[in-house]
Scaffold this active site. Structure first.
Site, PDB file in Angstrom:
ATOM      1  CG  HIS A  76      11.361   0.935   2.080  1.00 48.09           C
ATOM      2  ND1 HIS A  76      11.417   1.647   3.271  1.00 48.09           N
ATOM      3  CD2 HIS A  76      12.574   0.343   1.925  1.00 48.09           C
ATOM      4  CE1 HIS A  76      12.618   1.469   3.812  1.00 48.09           C
ATOM      5  NE2 HIS A  76      13.337   0.691   3.024  1.00 48.09           N
ATOM      6  CG  ASP A 122      15.815   3.135   0.001  1.00 45.33           C
ATOM      7  OD1 ASP A 122      15.738   4.193  -0.650  1.00 45.33           O
ATOM      8  OD2 ASP A 122      16.596   2.969   0.950  1.00 45.33           O
TER       9      ASP A 122
HETATM   10 ZN   LIG Z   1      16.655  -1.243   1.298  1.00 46.39          ZN
END
Ligand SMILES: [Zn+2]
Length: 271
Positions: free
Chosen positions: A237, A88
């Site tokens: 991430h 992400d």
């Molecule tokens: Zn996020």
């Protein structure tokens, strides 16, 4: 379009093949004559060097998402020891993206990159790179805001604008949506469905965003392994320590007998 053409062409060929003998042996054939269709004629051997089949654009649907956002095979006998890799908050940094793409290629793995619109604006070439290297783009809203308490208008815009810019840049809109912070309401889910995308949060959080993982790839790896379950939907991430952890993490998942789900094989409502 391509598929329809092939089906139609094949259909025509089959029709031609089937109708030709009956026309030839129709009115002029004597009833005493052996009926050609009753004697099975062995099919000719395929040519030694057949024209290669065109590479399909997407693999067949094989997984569906469960209520807890983990993945499970559609076929009860299908492989359950699979995980979904997701990253992400990008695309931010060329070096990090390239390293992730190389590691994914090394493991023949596909992942979803859940991107933010404002990041795409900053780094359009990185979105293109992710797509060109065969990875899958997901929608993570334009501004990375908590959508739960926003107006319908804001929610629409946050989701639609990313669908649009991705479609304009890579030719198709994202088929997956993950709300920032995993925070949403019924309207967000409704809107995502309307956009033909599949709403998901995750079922295995690497906690790589947490201070306890900062600069500690081994913590990211351990967090994922501690929560490992069949069909794990793994949240990561675009962060330096996650990038650093990735190759070892994928090695360890493989050692545990896990494979990587191709996101294109996940059932969505999209046409
Ligand atoms: Zn996020």
């Amino acid at each position: 379009m391509k598929k329809t053409w092939i089906v139609l062409t094949l259909g025509t060929v089959l029709l031609t093949a089937c109708s030709a003998p009956s026309a030839a042996n129709g009115p002029s054939a004597s009833p005493a004559d052996p009926i050609p269709s009753a004697t099975p004629v062995p099919s000719p051997e395929p040519p030694a060097d057949p024209t290669p089949e065109p590479v399909p654009e997407a693999p067949a649907i094989a997984y569906r998402m469960k209520d807890n956002y983990a993945l499970t095979p559609l076929d009860p006998d299908g492989n359950k020891k699979m995980v979904l890799l997701t990253f992400d908050d990008g695309p931010k940094d060329k070096e990090m993206i390239e390293s992730m793409l190389d590691t994914l290629d090394k493991h023949e793995a596909k992942a979803i990159f859940f991107v933010n619109g404002y990041r795409i604006k900053q780094n359009p070439e990185l979105l293109q790179l992710i797509h060109d290297r065969g990875q899958i783009i997901g929608n993570h809203s334009w501004d990375h805001i908590d959508l739960k308490n926003e107006s319908k208008e804001t929610i629409d815009q946050q989701i639609e604008d990313v669908q649009k810019i991705v479609a304009e840049m890579v030719g198709s809109a994202p088929k997956f949506f993950r709300p920032p912070f995993g925070s949403a309401n019924d309207y967000v889910k409704e809107k995502v469905k309307e956009e033909g995308a599949l709403f998901m949060t995750w079922s295995n959080g690497s906690l790589d965003w947490d201070a306890s993982a900062k600069n500690k790839p081994e913590v990211v790896i351990q967090n994922v392994l501690d929560q490992l379950h069949p069909g794990s939907n793994i949240l990561m991430h675009e962060l330096p320590w996650t990038v650093e952890a990735l190759d070892t993490l994928l090695d360890k998942l493989e050692e545990e007998g896990y494979g990587f789900i191709d996101p294109r094989t996940i059932e969505t409502d999209s046409p």
